[in-house]
Write a protein that holds these residues in place. Structure first.
Motif, PDB file in Angstrom:
ATOM      1  N   ARG A 275      45.056  37.027  43.298  1.00  6.66           N
ATOM      2  CA  ARG A 275      43.474  37.364  44.305  1.00  6.66           C
ATOM      3  C   ARG A 275      43.698  38.578  43.882  1.00  6.66           C
ATOM      4  NH1 ARG A 275      42.142  35.440  50.032  1.00  6.66           N
ATOM      5  NH2 ARG A 275      43.559  36.660  50.474  1.00  6.66           N
ATOM      6  N   PHE A 276      42.534  39.536  43.817  1.00  7.01           N
ATOM      7  CA  PHE A 276      42.855  40.818  43.403  1.00  7.01           C
ATOM      8  C   PHE A 276      41.932  41.369  44.697  1.00  7.01           C
ATOM      9  CE2 PHE A 276      43.834  39.024  39.556  1.00  7.01           C
ATOM     10  CZ  PHE A 276      44.592  39.727  39.036  1.00  7.01           C
ATOM     11  N   LYS A 277      41.358  42.342  44.748  1.00 10.70           N
ATOM     12  CA  LYS A 277      40.835  43.218  45.906  1.00 10.70           C
ATOM     13  C   LYS A 277      38.951  43.051  45.573  1.00 10.70           C
ATOM     14  CE  LYS A 277      44.230  46.494  47.858  1.00 10.70           C
ATOM     15  NZ  LYS A 277      44.520  47.712  47.255  1.00 10.70           N
ATOM     16  N   ASN A 278      38.886  42.808  44.185  1.00 17.85           N
ATOM     17  CA  ASN A 278      37.289  42.650  44.406  1.00 17.85           C
ATOM     18  C   ASN A 278      37.399  41.052  43.946  1.00 17.85           C
ATOM     19  OD1 ASN A 278      38.319  41.266  42.010  1.00 17.85           O
ATOM     20  ND2 ASN A 278      37.479  42.942  40.446  1.00 17.85           N
ATOM     21  N   GLY A 279      37.434  39.890  44.631  1.00 15.90           N
ATOM     22  CA  GLY A 279      37.726  39.075  44.408  1.00 15.90           C
ATOM     23  C   GLY A 279      37.592  38.251  43.205  1.00 15.90           C
ATOM     24  N   ALA A 280      38.272  38.443  42.527  1.00 14.87           N
ATOM     25  CA  ALA A 280      38.510  37.841  41.393  1.00 14.87           C
ATOM     26  C   ALA A 280      39.505  37.237  41.311  1.00 14.87           C
ATOM     27  CB  ALA A 280      39.247  38.810  39.968  1.00 14.87           C
ATOM     28  N   VAL A 281      40.216  36.057  40.934  1.00 15.52           N
ATOM     29  CA  VAL A 281      41.822  35.553  40.642  1.00 15.52           C
ATOM     30  C   VAL A 281      42.598  35.525  39.467  1.00 15.52           C
ATOM     31  CG1 VAL A 281      41.007  34.130  42.696  1.00 15.52           C
ATOM     32  CG2 VAL A 281      40.579  33.284  40.596  1.00 15.52           C
ATOM     33  N   ALA A 282      43.648  34.860  39.303  1.00 11.15           N
ATOM     34  CA  ALA A 282      44.180  34.729  37.928  1.00 11.15           C
ATOM     35  C   ALA A 282      45.238  33.812  38.051  1.00 11.15           C
ATOM     36  CB  ALA A 282      44.778  36.132  37.632  1.00 11.15           C
ATOM     37  N   ASN A 283      45.655  33.232  37.058  1.00  9.45           N
ATOM     38  CA  ASN A 283      46.746  32.446  37.567  1.00  9.45           C
ATOM     39  C   ASN A 283      48.176  32.223  36.371  1.00  9.45           C
ATOM     40  OD1 ASN A 283      45.117  30.594  35.647  1.00  9.45           O
ATOM     41  ND2 ASN A 283      47.168  29.090  35.387  1.00  9.45           N
ATOM     42  N   ILE A 284      49.535  32.866  36.877  1.00 10.38           N
ATOM     43  CA  ILE A 284      50.291  32.782  35.455  1.00 10.38           C
ATOM     44  C   ILE A 284      51.488  31.942  35.602  1.00 10.38           C
ATOM     45  CG2 ILE A 284      50.078  34.842  35.632  1.00 10.38           C
ATOM     46  CD1 ILE A 284      53.043  34.780  36.597  1.00 10.38           C
TER      47      ILE A 284
ATOM     48  N   LEU B 282      49.009  42.642  30.535  1.00  8.97           N
ATOM     49  CA  LEU B 282      47.599  42.258  29.766  1.00  8.97           C
ATOM     50  C   LEU B 282      47.012  41.887  30.754  1.00  8.97           C
ATOM     51  CD1 LEU B 282      48.335  40.907  26.279  1.00  8.97           C
ATOM     52  CD2 LEU B 282      47.857  43.307  26.839  1.00  8.97           C
ATOM     53  N   LEU B 283      47.542  41.150  31.399  1.00  8.18           N
ATOM     54  CA  LEU B 283      46.440  40.362  32.998  1.00  8.18           C
ATOM     55  C   LEU B 283      46.048  42.056  33.241  1.00  8.18           C
ATOM     56  CD1 LEU B 283      45.758  37.898  34.407  1.00  8.18           C
ATOM     57  CD2 LEU B 283      47.769  37.617  35.610  1.00  8.18           C
ATOM     58  N   GLN B 284      47.292  42.545  33.834  1.00  8.63           N
ATOM     59  CA  GLN B 284      46.782  43.236  35.242  1.00  8.63           C
ATOM     60  C   GLN B 284      45.644  44.483  34.625  1.00  8.63           C
ATOM     61  OE1 GLN B 284      47.318  46.677  35.598  1.00  8.63           O
ATOM     62  NE2 GLN B 284      48.688  46.992  34.237  1.00  8.63           N
ATOM     63  N   TRP B 285      45.978  44.711  32.828  1.00  6.59           N
ATOM     64  CA  TRP B 285      45.541  45.653  32.564  1.00  6.59           C
ATOM     65  C   TRP B 285      43.760  45.392  32.166  1.00  6.59           C
ATOM     66  CZ3 TRP B 285      45.255  46.425  26.400  1.00  6.59           C
ATOM     67  CH2 TRP B 285      44.576  48.343  26.224  1.00  6.59           C
ATOM     68  N   TYR B 286      43.489  44.491  31.492  1.00  5.33           N
ATOM     69  CA  TYR B 286      42.631  43.608  31.213  1.00  5.33           C
ATOM     70  C   TYR B 286      41.246  43.372  32.651  1.00  5.33           C
ATOM     71  CZ  TYR B 286      43.843  42.190  27.136  1.00  5.33           C
ATOM     72  OH  TYR B 286      44.267  42.581  25.746  1.00  5.33           O
ATOM     73  N   MET B 287      42.481  43.217  34.069  1.00  9.16           N
ATOM     74  CA  MET B 287      41.406  42.771  35.298  1.00  9.16           C
ATOM     75  C   MET B 287      41.199  43.673  35.712  1.00  9.16           C
ATOM     76  SD  MET B 287      41.287  39.466  35.729  1.00  9.16           S
ATOM     77  CE  MET B 287      40.851  38.479  37.175  1.00  9.16           C
ATOM     78  N   GLY B 288      41.597  45.402  35.778  1.00  8.59           N
ATOM     79  CA  GLY B 288      41.471  45.745  36.308  1.00  8.59           C
ATOM     80  C   GLY B 288      41.108  46.309  37.694  1.00  8.59           C
ATOM     81  N   SER B 289      41.392  45.633  38.680  1.00 10.99           N
ATOM     82  CA  SER B 289      41.439  45.371  39.805  1.00 10.99           C
ATOM     83  C   SER B 289      42.715  45.801  40.653  1.00 10.99           C
ATOM     84  CB  SER B 289      40.312  44.857  40.411  1.00 10.99           C
ATOM     85  OG  SER B 289      40.480  44.627  42.204  1.00 10.99           O
ATOM     86  N   GLU B 290      43.043  46.522  41.316  1.00  7.72           N
ATOM     87  CA  GLU B 290      44.251  46.613  42.247  1.00  7.72           C
ATOM     88  C   GLU B 290      44.218  44.712  42.992  1.00  7.72           C
ATOM     89  OE1 GLU B 290      46.308  48.779  42.727  1.00  7.72           O
ATOM     90  OE2 GLU B 290      45.184  49.671  40.771  1.00  7.72           O
ATOM     91  N   MET B 291      46.062  44.379  43.080  1.00  8.32           N
ATOM     92  CA  MET B 291      46.205  43.336  43.270  1.00  8.32           C
ATOM     93  C   MET B 291      46.330  42.935  44.867  1.00  8.32           C
ATOM     94  SD  MET B 291      48.992  41.941  40.773  1.00  8.32           S
ATOM     95  CE  MET B 291      49.702  43.513  40.235  1.00  8.32           C
ATOM     96  N   GLU B 292      45.661  41.577  45.485  1.00 10.67           N
ATOM     97  CA  GLU B 292      45.603  42.008  46.676  1.00 10.67           C
ATOM     98  C   GLU B 292      46.396  40.602  47.787  1.00 10.67           C
ATOM     99  OE1 GLU B 292      42.045  41.978  49.972  1.00 10.67           O
ATOM    100  OE2 GLU B 292      42.176  40.441  48.932  1.00 10.67           O
ATOM    101  N   GLU B 293      46.925  39.559  46.876  1.00 16.68           N
ATOM    102  CA  GLU B 293      47.967  38.464  47.497  1.00 16.68           C
ATOM    103  C   GLU B 293      48.267  37.949  46.008  1.00 16.68           C
ATOM    104  OE1 GLU B 293      47.035  36.326  51.312  1.00 16.68           O
ATOM    105  OE2 GLU B 293      45.523  34.629  49.872  1.00 16.68           O
ATOM    106  N   VAL B 294      49.514  37.354  46.668  1.00 16.42           N
ATOM    107  CA  VAL B 294      50.028  36.183  45.529  1.00 16.42           C
ATOM    108  C   VAL B 294      50.842  35.263  46.264  1.00 16.42           C
ATOM    109  CG1 VAL B 294      51.720  36.132  43.790  1.00 16.42           C
ATOM    110  CG2 VAL B 294      50.243  38.381  43.215  1.00 16.42           C
ATOM    111  N   TYR B 295      50.344  34.313  45.544  1.00 12.57           N
ATOM    112  CA  TYR B 295      51.625  32.847  46.115  1.00 12.57           C
ATOM    113  C   TYR B 295      52.040  32.893  44.567  1.00 12.57           C
ATOM    114  CZ  TYR B 295      53.388  28.911  47.610  1.00 12.57           C
ATOM    115  OH  TYR B 295      53.927  27.710  47.623  1.00 12.57           O
ATOM    116  N   GLY B 296      53.203  32.267  44.501  1.00  6.75           N
ATOM    117  CA  GLY B 296      54.497  32.376  43.366  1.00  6.75           C
ATOM    118  C   GLY B 296      55.343  30.892  43.942  1.00  6.75           C
ATOM    119  N   VAL B 297      56.097  30.774  42.841  1.00  4.24           N
ATOM    120  CA  VAL B 297      57.297  30.179  42.972  1.00  4.24           C
ATOM    121  C   VAL B 297      58.206  30.253  41.186  1.00  4.24           C
ATOM    122  CG1 VAL B 297      56.692  28.149  44.194  1.00  4.24           C
ATOM    123  CG2 VAL B 297      56.287  27.730  41.927  1.00  4.24           C
ATOM    124  N   TRP B 298      58.987  30.162  41.177  1.00  3.86           N
ATOM    125  CA  TRP B 298      60.216  30.346  40.714  1.00  3.86           C
ATOM    126  C   TRP B 298      61.109  29.323  40.210  1.00  3.86           C
ATOM    127  CZ3 TRP B 298      64.981  30.794  39.860  1.00  3.86           C
ATOM    128  CH2 TRP B 298      66.313  31.281  41.633  1.00  3.86           C
TER     129      TRP B 298
END
Length: 361
Positions: free
Chosen positions: A223-232, A188-204
């Protein structure tokens, strides 16, 4: 239209849901099921009045199957999909599409080679509250989505992980919460954001499940290619399970969100929807007062469904069947499904390498 002949590969718990959904779709006829376990195949076949098979190719050819729904453990998706497409069937696979990008690409290449449709199950896209957000975004009501968030606080106990021999291991499940429970919200997140992902920093991390090998909790910044950001932040470590939410904030300042899952939503070994999915944020200009109406409509639909899990799985199965019949793309394509695999692959790599991961992977 002439009914398409459908079959199921794998006879675990979700296969029972898909089988019932297919039986309830007028445009298809469920004709067979397959499992490596003769006992499971026979039991499922008897329950739904179809034929049981041990061999995928034999089932597809003998029954002239046109649509195969894959419900095997995640690492086996590639094998089942390739055999099904090679033998003439279109493929809808349970989430995630696969557990590696190599497997995803092999499946997509086979679909192109054999001219077959391939899609992934992400039935929460069919929830009215979820689809409403996508419609608002597409209509420009939020401007450009610039900030997104996924929060999923769930619970899985030891009984759940013991309910199937493949759960909780890297080789048999392919991962933990990121691979099994979170793909719905990540999709759902990537469907809504609409831009391609560019970079991820994550930990599990594995917080409180010492009897499994895989992640029960993960967090990431995207971080998305259009400058948008998201967190999960997603977790199976919060007893008894609180909620799953996806929120989107646009460039206009307007926001929309959905609680996709609520309450003690994760029962040991059983899929369940205990509360209706509802929009919990809606600040679209001129529509701020519509939440009450949205809630009433969505609660009414939820109460009217005898089995909400089967109902929404049915919507997705029918969309795929009609996509095959109409020679169009389904709502959730393999390309869309690959994005979720990209995301959890990047988070696993980021944890291992202790650095951000950039695209292409």
């Amino acid at each position: 239209m002439q009914k398409l002949r459908s079959a199921i590969i794998g006879c675990g718990k979700m296969a029972q849901v898909h089988a019932q959904a297919l039986k309830n779709i007028a445009e298809t006829e469920l004709v067979a099921v397959q499992s490596r376990s003769a006992e499971k195949a026979a039991a499922t076949a008897a329950r739904f009045g179809v034929k049981a098979y041990a061999d995928i190719a034999e089932m597809i050819q003998t029954e002239q199957v046109q649509v195969a729904v894959i419900c095997t453990p995640h690492p086996a998706h590639r094998e089942g999909a390739l055999i099904a497409m090679q033998n003439g069937a279109h493929v809808l696979t349970e989430k995630p599409l696969a557990v590696s990008l190599t497997d995803c690409d092999a499946m997509m290449e086979a679909a192109s080679k054999y001219n077959k449709q391939i899609g992934m199950v992400s039935q929460r896209r069919f929830y009215p509250a979820c689809y409403r957000i996508k419609q608002a975004i597409d209509a420009g009501k939020l401007g450009t989505p610039m900030l997104g968030s996924v929060v999923m606080y769930g619970w899985r106990d030891e009984k759940y992980y013991n309910s199937d021999p493949w759960r909780g291991s890297w080789d048999k499940e392919g991962g933990g919460v990121l691979v099994n429970q979170a793909p719905h919200q990540l999709d759902l997140l990537q469907w809504y954001m609409g831009s391609e992902m560019e970079e991820v920093y994550g930990v599990w991390q594995n917080i409180n499940h010492p009897y499994i090998e895989v992640d029960d909790t993960a967090s990431a910044i995207i971080r998305f290619k259009n400058g948008a950001v998201a967190n999960i932040i997603v977790s199976n470590a919060q007893k008894p399970g609180l909620y799953g939410k996806v929120h989107i904030h646009g460039s206009t300042g307007a926001s929309a969100g959905v609680q996709t899952d609520g309450g003690a939503m994760f029962l040991p070994g059983q899929p369940a929807v205990l509360e209706p999915p509802l929009n919990d944020i809606w600040t679209v200009p001129g529509e701020e007062q519509q939440l009450e109406a949205f809630h009433k409509a969505d609660r009414d639909e939820f109460r009217a469904t005898n089995d909400p899990v089967e109902y929404y799985v049915r919507q997705q199965n029918r969309d795929f069947i009609m996509a095959v019949a109409e020679n169009r793309e389904p709502l959730v394509t393999a390309k869309e499904g690959r994005k979720t695999v990209e995301l959890f692959t990047a988070i696993y790599r980021s944890t291992k390498e202790r650095q951000p991961i950039r695209w292409p992977l």
